[in-house]
Design a protein around this motif. Structure first.
Motif, PDB file in Angstrom:
ATOM      1  N   ILE A  16       0.824  -1.210   0.000  1.00  0.00           N
ATOM      2  CA  ILE A  16       0.000   0.000   0.000  1.00  0.00           C
ATOM      3  C   ILE A  16       0.854   1.255   0.000  1.00  0.00           C
ATOM      4  CG2 ILE A  16      -2.072  -0.983   1.033  1.00  0.00           C
ATOM      5  CD1 ILE A  16      -1.040  -0.172   3.774  1.00  0.00           C
ATOM      6  N   GLY A  17       2.155   1.098  -0.230  1.00  0.00           N
ATOM      7  CA  GLY A  17       3.010   2.271  -0.354  1.00  0.00           C
ATOM      8  C   GLY A  17       3.126   3.079   0.919  1.00  0.00           C
ATOM      9  N   CYS A  18       3.003   2.444   2.057  1.00  0.00           N
ATOM     10  CA  CYS A  18       2.963   3.198   3.312  1.00  0.00           C
ATOM     11  C   CYS A  18       4.338   3.680   3.773  1.00  0.00           C
ATOM     12  CB  CYS A  18       2.312   2.377   4.412  1.00  0.00           C
ATOM     13  SG  CYS A  18       3.295   0.966   4.937  1.00  0.00           S
ATOM     14  N   HIS A  19       5.419   3.172   3.201  1.00  0.00           N
ATOM     15  CA  HIS A  19       6.771   3.599   3.559  1.00  0.00           C
ATOM     16  C   HIS A  19       7.237   3.108   4.927  1.00  0.00           C
ATOM     17  CE1 HIS A  19       6.230   6.386   0.188  1.00  0.00           C
ATOM     18  NE2 HIS A  19       7.505   6.599   0.209  1.00  0.00           N
ATOM     19  N   THR A  20       6.510   2.176   5.534  1.00  0.00           N
ATOM     20  CA  THR A  20       6.974   1.665   6.824  1.00  0.00           C
ATOM     21  C   THR A  20       8.310   0.947   6.643  1.00  0.00           C
ATOM     22  OG1 THR A  20       4.727   1.488   7.674  1.00  0.00           O
ATOM     23  CG2 THR A  20       6.403   0.130   8.746  1.00  0.00           C
ATOM     24  N   CYS A  21       8.447   0.181   5.571  1.00  0.00           N
ATOM     25  CA  CYS A  21       9.695  -0.545   5.337  1.00  0.00           C
ATOM     26  C   CYS A  21      10.842   0.430   5.088  1.00  0.00           C
ATOM     27  CB  CYS A  21       9.557  -1.500   4.160  1.00  0.00           C
ATOM     28  SG  CYS A  21       8.991  -0.736   2.632  1.00  0.00           S
ATOM     29  N   ALA A  22      10.561   1.510   4.397  1.00  0.00           N
ATOM     30  CA  ALA A  22      11.606   2.495   4.112  1.00  0.00           C
ATOM     31  C   ALA A  22      12.114   3.125   5.406  1.00  0.00           C
ATOM     32  CB  ALA A  22      11.071   3.580   3.173  1.00  0.00           C
ATOM     33  N   ILE A  23      11.185   3.429   6.309  1.00  0.00           N
ATOM     34  CA  ILE A  23      11.568   4.054   7.581  1.00  0.00           C
ATOM     35  C   ILE A  23      12.259   3.034   8.487  1.00  0.00           C
ATOM     36  CG2 ILE A  23      10.646   5.022   9.730  1.00  0.00           C
ATOM     37  CD1 ILE A  23      10.664   7.135   7.717  1.00  0.00           C
ATOM     38  N   LEU A  58      -8.747   4.615 -13.753  1.00  0.00           N
ATOM     39  CA  LEU A  58      -7.456   4.872 -13.136  1.00  0.00           C
ATOM     40  C   LEU A  58      -6.798   3.599 -12.636  1.00  0.00           C
ATOM     41  CD1 LEU A  58      -8.719   7.947 -11.117  1.00  0.00           C
ATOM     42  CD2 LEU A  58      -7.283   8.026 -13.148  1.00  0.00           C
ATOM     43  N   GLN A  59      -5.482   3.680 -12.514  1.00  0.00           N
ATOM     44  CA  GLN A  59      -4.727   2.542 -11.967  1.00  0.00           C
ATOM     45  C   GLN A  59      -3.618   3.082 -11.091  1.00  0.00           C
ATOM     46  OE1 GLN A  59      -4.135   0.686 -15.996  1.00  0.00           O
ATOM     47  NE2 GLN A  59      -3.960  -1.134 -14.757  1.00  0.00           N
ATOM     48  N   LYS A  60      -3.318   2.336 -10.072  1.00  0.00           N
ATOM     49  CA  LYS A  60      -2.186   2.723  -9.231  1.00  0.00           C
ATOM     50  C   LYS A  60      -1.705   1.515  -8.443  1.00  0.00           C
ATOM     51  CE  LYS A  60      -2.714   4.961  -5.288  1.00  0.00           C
ATOM     52  NZ  LYS A  60      -2.866   6.015  -4.252  1.00  0.00           N
ATOM     53  N   GLN A  61      -0.406   1.349  -8.407  1.00  0.00           N
ATOM     54  CA  GLN A  61       0.181   0.302  -7.567  1.00  0.00           C
ATOM     55  C   GLN A  61       1.421   0.873  -6.918  1.00  0.00           C
ATOM     56  OE1 GLN A  61       0.368  -2.872 -10.687  1.00  0.00           O
ATOM     57  NE2 GLN A  61      -0.056  -4.188  -8.952  1.00  0.00           N
TER      58      GLN A  61
ATOM     59  N   TYR C 226     -10.007   8.718  -5.869  1.00  0.00           N
ATOM     60  CA  TYR C 226      -9.368   7.422  -6.124  1.00  0.00           C
ATOM     61  C   TYR C 226      -8.222   7.239  -5.142  1.00  0.00           C
ATOM     62  CZ  TYR C 226      -7.278   3.636  -8.929  1.00  0.00           C
ATOM     63  OH  TYR C 226      -6.772   2.439  -9.373  1.00  0.00           O
ATOM     64  N   THR C 227      -8.582   6.712  -3.989  1.00  0.00           N
ATOM     65  CA  THR C 227      -7.573   6.502  -2.956  1.00  0.00           C
ATOM     66  C   THR C 227      -6.840   5.187  -3.209  1.00  0.00           C
ATOM     67  OG1 THR C 227      -9.184   5.301  -1.658  1.00  0.00           O
ATOM     68  CG2 THR C 227      -8.999   7.673  -1.242  1.00  0.00           C
ATOM     69  N   THR C 228      -5.882   4.875  -2.364  1.00  0.00           N
ATOM     70  CA  THR C 228      -5.198   3.583  -2.489  1.00  0.00           C
ATOM     71  C   THR C 228      -6.195   2.447  -2.255  1.00  0.00           C
ATOM     72  OG1 THR C 228      -3.136   4.586  -1.785  1.00  0.00           O
ATOM     73  CG2 THR C 228      -3.278   2.194  -1.645  1.00  0.00           C
ATOM     74  N   ALA C 229      -7.134   2.649  -1.351  1.00  0.00           N
ATOM     75  CA  ALA C 229      -8.177   1.636  -1.140  1.00  0.00           C
ATOM     76  C   ALA C 229      -8.941   1.412  -2.440  1.00  0.00           C
ATOM     77  CB  ALA C 229      -9.115   2.069  -0.020  1.00  0.00           C
ATOM     78  N   ALA C 230      -9.274   2.489  -3.107  1.00  0.00           N
ATOM     79  CA  ALA C 230      -9.996   2.372  -4.376  1.00  0.00           C
ATOM     80  C   ALA C 230      -9.161   1.624  -5.402  1.00  0.00           C
ATOM     81  CB  ALA C 230     -10.365   3.767  -4.894  1.00  0.00           C
ATOM     82  N   ALA C 231      -7.841   1.880  -5.386  1.00  0.00           N
ATOM     83  CA  ALA C 231      -6.947   1.224  -6.354  1.00  0.00           C
ATOM     84  C   ALA C 231      -6.908  -0.280  -6.139  1.00  0.00           C
ATOM     85  CB  ALA C 231      -5.542   1.813  -6.233  1.00  0.00           C
ATOM     86  N   LYS C 232      -7.139  -0.716  -4.914  1.00  0.00           N
ATOM     87  CA  LYS C 232      -7.073  -2.153  -4.609  1.00  0.00           C
ATOM     88  C   LYS C 232      -8.442  -2.820  -4.713  1.00  0.00           C
ATOM     89  CE  LYS C 232      -2.769  -2.268  -2.753  1.00  0.00           C
ATOM     90  NZ  LYS C 232      -1.693  -2.676  -3.651  1.00  0.00           N
ATOM     91  N   ALA C 233      -9.498  -2.015  -4.840  1.00  0.00           N
ATOM     92  CA  ALA C 233     -10.844  -2.561  -4.747  1.00  0.00           C
ATOM     93  C   ALA C 233     -11.248  -3.314  -6.007  1.00  0.00           C
ATOM     94  CB  ALA C 233     -11.828  -1.428  -4.484  1.00  0.00           C
ATOM     95  N   ASP C 234     -12.230  -4.170  -5.833  1.00  0.00           N
ATOM     96  CA  ASP C 234     -12.825  -4.821  -7.000  1.00  0.00           C
ATOM     97  C   ASP C 234     -13.725  -3.845  -7.729  1.00  0.00           C
ATOM     98  OD1 ASP C 234     -12.822  -7.338  -4.705  1.00  0.00           O
ATOM     99  OD2 ASP C 234     -11.886  -7.629  -6.663  1.00  0.00           O
TER     100      ASP C 234
END
Lengths: 208, 288, 787
Positions: A16-23, A58-61, C226-234
């Motif tokens: 989820i890109g939270c950056h916990t691992c980076a910190i 939209l897409q994001k990973q 479009y949050t990260t939750a939205a990006a992961k949602a079905d």
């Protein structure tokens, strides 16, 4: 005893890109200001946390990027001083005492910014050492990078960045061991490597 | 990237210059046979070959500034088995060392033909290794043949004009010398012509990375529009200046002593500037 | 020696720590992200050098985040408040004089006693929010002081719109105890994440949702952007901001129309079959029919339902299967089943009509409703609704759970938080002399200060003691706080670890000890443990723990006898209950093990369908809706028996203000801060260097704005100047500014200047997103001169 090969597995579906691992890496390894061995990248729009596409399609990973500890590392071949070398168990190491600071490893490495160069004296926000004491202090004029937290793994502990992941998306272990979590995960899931066509056979796998 | 690597860039001009000086002038010495001008031929080629040493030494010293830990520089030859940089340091060091031996022998009047050959070889291998450092990274714009024509080409471009400057300044007026100088400067024309073709092909090939791909996100070879356009600007302007310098030199040499020496000096300045810009452009393609 | 196992799952080894000269303490990270992570604090040469994740007995609960791992930089923050400081110069000028603790306490107690003598006990107010969630040192402990002193206590007026709406259906009102253990989400087949960006705000809960997805669950996200939750949602449903009640009610409409409801559940566990009197709007009871009211509440007064087999009204317990629908007359009382009223009310929200309100396709509404009702068990992961109509949303969520039975079962959960403090001895701890504090909602405070009255009586307030709260930064309508509320208070004390927007405007500032510099206990709500937080370090400089500060004040105020306890004794007082002991929570166990699991793994709330309402059932029809807090204000009950869609207060088309300020203004939570805590942490600032307003490219283009431009976001109440980032994640017509940055971190202004402080007299909640604004490009240099 069978030869070990340490690998890291990152589940891109869960990250989820939270950056916990980076910190965790930054604090555990007492990294100097502006130095990051583990970066979190947004695979989407140009800026952090923005998506690709046009609203609402939209897409994001997210994915994390550090040294890939390649099986056939370009950096080890390039290093003129033997400061970069690969251990028997697969960890690609950086010996600050031998490093000239020529940065050829950075030029040879296919991956972006996984190595950091201390052009000046490393600076820190606090005037005492934070993190694991056993971590070798950084030096001016040398290159540093993720070393799979060798001091920790040699003591049977997991690298700093693995267990802390809130999404439970990071795994580490010996891929030559069929009982290991990483072996089972890679066996059971579709996965990929970054820039596999460069031929360095990285030891970091991404579940997709 | 350019400012950080300035010492490397300067080094990458000085070493081909030194190698070029030594190579061209040692060849001249071997070919020129005018019995009347022997003393003068020996004088001007000797002077030029003597310059190669200090020039490469300057390059070596300047390149030390590129290192984070210059005092550890002795470690840089530890990995000759895999590292092109180790090999480059070895051959550059050898070039200087062999040059020193040649120079001592020259001063003592000892026959040094084989020493000269070894020195020439070391100089060539040094620049070949330098080119391979970048070629072996596989980065776009570095992994092609243009890299060789860049570094090795500098030997010819810089070496030919520098040799001309030495010869003319040294007062060598013989027709034979003129012919050799013209021939060597013309070989630079060939290099520039090939470079031109290569660059045109490369300019077409170099595309900014796909906007949305994991590869371009994680790749150290990421190229954006801005970088590519800066690269093209540097390479083009470098090529133009080097070409101007070569054309100037040809005119001078073809004018049979009508033009003032300054014209030749200016053409040398042009090729140095041109090669410098070409190198800057080359380094722009590297990681930030 | 930690073993070299087949997998590297050991993150901590006492031997390795010892070899590194570390003393390791077990502490808790207790901001209010609701996780309450357990941390190991590694101390070397008297300094904390690292925090790491400390495990829980069941490893599925192991969690930590980037903020918990950055604590070392907070402990040694150069902006740590070091000693008590008295204001010299004007409020906000930044001129301070260092004073001793004795002088500070003397000042506080002299003034407090003086005010109480002259203006009444209520004239001193204590204000806390959620900056510190330990039970002894944190926000709850202020109640011991306020109740002993008979003081005013401001109630935070936060997160209480939908929470209260659903809470009324459950029967526990405005209490943060609604859903199941978050680990239970892994058991759900359908998860609707509604108005929550779980990956950023609750990263510790995300893994359970990811687990559910991996097991085949469907995840639907309802969020304008479009949050990260939205990006992961079905499926992502981009709803018009503020239209949530209509969407929820339309889902109810679909479930009713398509008969997807669980009739058995409705008849047995909700008020569906109860008969509502047409005249009083209340449920028909036996006492209505007999005319005899029971003498005491202990005596049951049975509800009457309609028996369709015998065609008459009977006591609930006497009817096997009461009528679900219908209008009836019983003893001249015209009654209707609550379900009928619900059905008729929800008939106003068919998807075709609601599509226009919500800007959501009717088919999407149907799909979500069907999934929720049929692909069970279904959970709604609720975010806090930040509009004035949030109450209706929560009520509607309660209706959805009532219709489908998606509650009180594994995998079926709705609402917020969960059991926390349920097994603690709060009465003697918080109310040693009874409940004597006066609760005034923050959102109503301005009115009380203006009129000098509360609930019809005189209620002057002269002083305020602010602790674990950065109210100037985090409460709505910042300029009103600074220009109206604060000036009405003669004396303001602020207690904090570092300098904040609030401490800058106080008259007296006291330095607070960091969480690891004192002992405490913490519980969930998002994990089922009670955990000890050890004292790892001595308080830095002259800072003091909350309890030490209270001890000094109590002594000066003449109630020192109630603060003779040590911190350990307070903890022991709190855990002195049978419930605690039953789960192994004793002082000895706590000291030895540090963490006790006091609730079962994946515990289910309301198990056995036992709800705390008067009827013991889900009261989706409220017979007597009351406001959340009694401020002596009547409400229009007719619109609250069942939810009726009303648009948000400000952010809605049709509001003439939209001509001037066409963009909806959101101030969002990001991973980098927890409210305003961690606003100065250097490691985090390397990754997140400055506040950025996100704006959709269409809106940006219309205003000539590009990424990186400096812009002013403004409305009539105030402005904030910062850089812009164009992002397609934004729904066109809205912008988002990240919350928690302090005033000095912006080029000018503050994000909180724009928000409004309308007082909703039903839920007394602040509506942070119910705001309109406009954005324009500005020249940064115009603001440089002001600095």
């Amino acid at each position: 005893m069978a030869k070990k090969r340490y690998v890291m597995v990152v589940d891109m579906k869960r990250c989820i890109g939270c950056h916990t691992c980076a910190i965790a890496c930054k604090s555990g390894n007492n990294l100097p200001n502006e130095v990051w061995w583990n970066r979190v990248l947004t695979f989407g729009g140009k800026d952090m946390d923005t998506p690709h596409g046009k609203f609402p399609n939209l897409q994001k990973q997210y994915l994390t990027l550090g040294c890939q500890h390649c099986d056939d590392p370009a950096c080890v071949k390039a290093c003129p001083a033997g400061a970069t070398y690969k251990r028997e168990d697969g960890v690609v190491m950086q010996d600050y005492d031998k490093c000239l600071g020529c940065r050829l490893c950075i030029m040879a490495c296919p991956y972006d910014s996984v190595r950091s160069y201390n052009e000046d004296n490393p600076e820190y926000y606090l005037d005492f050492t934070v993190g694991d004491k056993m971590v070798k202090p950084q030096q001016k004029g040398t290159v540093s990078k993720c070393n799979f937290c060798v001091d920790r793994i040699d003591n049977g502990l997991s690298p700093n960045c693995v267990d802390v992941c809130p999404a439970k998306a990071r795994f580490f272990g010996d891929i030559e061991d069929p009982e290991s979590e990483v072996y089972k995960l890679l066996n059971a899931n579709k996965h990929t490597q970054l820039l596999a066509d460069k031929g360095t056979n990285p030891s970091v796998y991404f579940l997709i | 990237m350019i400012r950080k690597e300035m010492s490397l860039i300067i080094n990458s001009i000085l070493v081909p210059l030194a190698a070029g000086l030594f190579i061209f002038l040692s060849v001249f010495r071997a070919l020129l046979s005018d019995p009347v001008d022997v003393h003068s031929i020996r004088y001007f080629t000797g002077a030029g070959m003597a310059l190669a040493g200090p020039v490469v030494l300057l390059g070596i010293i300047i390149s030390l500034f590129h290192l984070g830990n210059p005092f550890r520089a002795y470690r840089s030859v530890k990995k000759i088995d895999t590292s092109w940089l180790s090999r480059e340091v070895f051959f550059t060091g050898s070039f200087f060392g062999l040059w020193l031996l040649y120079f001592i022998m020259e001063l003592k009047g000892i026959e040094n033909f084989y020493m000269i050959c070894l020195t020439v070889l070391a100089g060539l291998l040094s620049v070949v290794s330098m080119a391979n450092i970048y070629h072996s990274t596989g980065k776009p714009g570095w992994s092609g043949f243009n890299t060789y024509f860049g570094f090795l080409g500098s030997i010819i471009i810089l070496g030919s004009v520098a040799s001309s400057v030495i010869a003319v300044y040294g007062g060598s007026e013989s027709g034979e010398v003129r012919v050799l100088l013209m021939f060597s400067v013309s070989s630079a024309v060939f290099v520039l012509a090939v470079r031109f073709i290569q660059q045109v092909v490369l300019f077409k090939k170099l595309k900014p990375d796909e906007e949305w791909s994991i590869d371009s996100l994680v790749s150290g070879s990421s190229l954006n529009k801005e970088t590519i356009s800066r690269y093209k600007t540097y390479i083009s302007s470098g090529w133009i200046l080097s070409s101007l310098g070569i054309v100037c030199a040809i005119f001078f040499l073809a004018s049979s002593g009508v033009m003032h020496f300054v014209v030749l000096a200016v053409s040398f300045a042009f090729v140095v500037a041109g090669e410098f810009l070409e190198r800057c452009g080359f380094y722009i393609l590297g990681p930030e | 020696m930690a073993k070299q196992g087949a997998s590297f799952s050991e993150a901590f080894s006492p031997e390795v720590s010892a070899a590194q000269d570390e003393q390791v303490y077990s502490c808790m990270c207790i901001g209010n992200c609701q996780s309450r992570c357990r941390l190991f604090v590694h101390v070397r040469d008297g300094k904390a050098v690292k925090t790491s994740m400390a495990p829980f007995p069941d490893p599925r609960y192991n969690r930590v985040c980037l903020r918990g791992l950055s604590q070392v930089q907070r402990i040694y923050d150069p902006n740590r408040l070091k000693y008590p400081m008295k204001r010299v110069g004007e409020r906000g000028e930044g001129k301070w004089e260092r004073i001793s603790w004795d002088e500070a306490i003397e000042m506080i107690t002299t003034k407090f006693k003086g005010y109480q003598e002259e203006f009444g006990k209520q004239s001193i107010a204590f204000s806390t929010v959620s900056g510190d969630m330990g039970f002894v040192q944190g926000i709850y402990s202020i109640k011991r002081l306020t109740n002993l002193l008979g003081a005013t206590e401001t109630e935070y007026s936060l997160d209480m719109s939908d929470t209260f709406g659903l809470g009324r259906v459950l029967g526990n009102g405005g209490v943060f105890n609604q859903r199941n253990d978050p680990a239970d989400l892994a058991n759900a087949k359908t998860i609707i994440i509604w108005a929550a960006n779980v990956p950023d705000s609750h990263p510790h809960d995300w893994r359970f949702i990811a687990d559910a997805q991996q097991a085949g669950a469907k995840v639907i996200v309802i969020d304008p952007r479009y949050t990260t939750a939205a990006a992961k949602a079905d499926r992502w449903i981009s709803i018009r901001p503020g239209a949530d009640p209509a969407l929820a009610m339309s889902m109810a409409n679909v479930i009713i129309t398509e008969k997807l409801y669980d009739e058995e559940f409705m008849l047995n566990h909700t008020v569906a079959p109860f008969l509502v009197r047409e005249d009083t709007k209340k449920f028909l009871r036996q006492s209505d029919l007999t005319g005899i009211k029971p003498e005491s509440p202990a005596i049951p007064d049975p509800y009457i339902v309609w028996d369709p087999t015998s065609n008459e009204g009977k006591m609930l317990s006497e009817v096997q299967k009461p009528a679900l629908e219908g209008n009836y007359t019983i003893c001249n009382f015209k009654v209707t089943t609550a379900y009928t009223l619900l059905r008729d009310e929800m008939a106003d929200y068919p998807p075709e009509k609601v599509a226009g309100i919500c800007e959501v396709e009717p088919e999407a509404i149907r799909e979500v409703a069907r999934l929720y009702a049929q692909n069970k068990p279904s959970s709604i992961y609720c975010g806090f609704i930040q509009y004035n109509n949030g109450l209706q949303t929560g009520h509607a969520w309660g209706i959805l759970a009532s219709l489908t039975g998606n509650i009180a079962k594994p995998g079926a959960s709705v609402g917020h938080c969960g059991l926390s403090g349920y097994n603690l001895n709060f009465i003697p701890y918080l109310f040693p002399r009874g409940m004597n504090a006066h609760i005034v909602p923050w959102i109503y405070l301005k009115e009380v200060l203006k009129s000098g009255k509360f609930k019809g009586k005189d209620h002057p307030i002269k002083a305020m003691f602010i602790i674990a709260s950065n109210v100037v930064c985090n409460a709505t309508n910042q300029k009103e706080i600074l220009n109206t509320i604060f000036p009405a208070l003669e004396f303001i004390v602020a207690v904090d670890m570092v300098e904040t927007d609030t401490t800058k405007y106080a008259d007296l500032v006291l330095p607070a000890a960091h969480w690891f510099e004192r002992i405490d206990i913490a519980q969930g709500p998002d994990q089922p443990h009670t955990t000890l937080s050890e004292k790892a370090l001595e308080p830095a400089y002259e800072s003091k723990s909350t309890t030490d500060i209270y001890r000094l004040i109590a002594k000066g105020m003449g109630i020192g006898e109630f603060y003779k306890h040590s911190d350990e004794e307070f903890i022991q007082m709190l855990i002195d209950t049978d419930l605690a002991r039953a789960s192994g929570l004793t002082w000895e166990n706590l000291v030895e093990k540090k963490v006790i699991q006091t609730l079962p793994t994946c515990w289910v709330n309301w198990a056995g369908n036992k709800f705390p309402s008067p009827s013991g059932r889900l009261e989706f029809y409220l017979e007597d809706p009351k406001p959340r807090i009694d401020c002596g204000i009547e409400i229009d009950k007719s619109r609250e028996h069942l939810p009726v869609f009303t648009p948000p207060f400000e952010a809605w088309p049709g509001n003439p203000l939209m001509k001037k300020y066409p963009l909806v203004y959101h101030t969002v939570r990001q991973r980098w801060r927890l409210h305003s805590q961690w606003h100065g942490t250097p490691w985090l600032r390397e990754l997140d260097a400055e506040p950025l307003v996100k704006i959709h490219p269409k809106d940006a283009e219309a205003r000539g704005i590009n990424t990186g431009d400096v812009v002013e976001v403004f409305n009539d109440r105030g402005h904030v100047v910062l850089k812009a980032v164009l992002s397609e994640e934004m729904r066109p017509g809205m912008v988002s500014v990240p919350k928690g940055w302090q005033r000095h971190q912006f080029i000018a202004g503050s994000y909180q200047e724009l928000t409004q402080d309308h007082c909703n007299t039903s839920d007394f909640n602040q509506s942070f997103y119910d705001v309109l604004c406009e954005v324009r490009k500005v020249d940064k240099s115009a603001y440089e001169k002001l600095k």
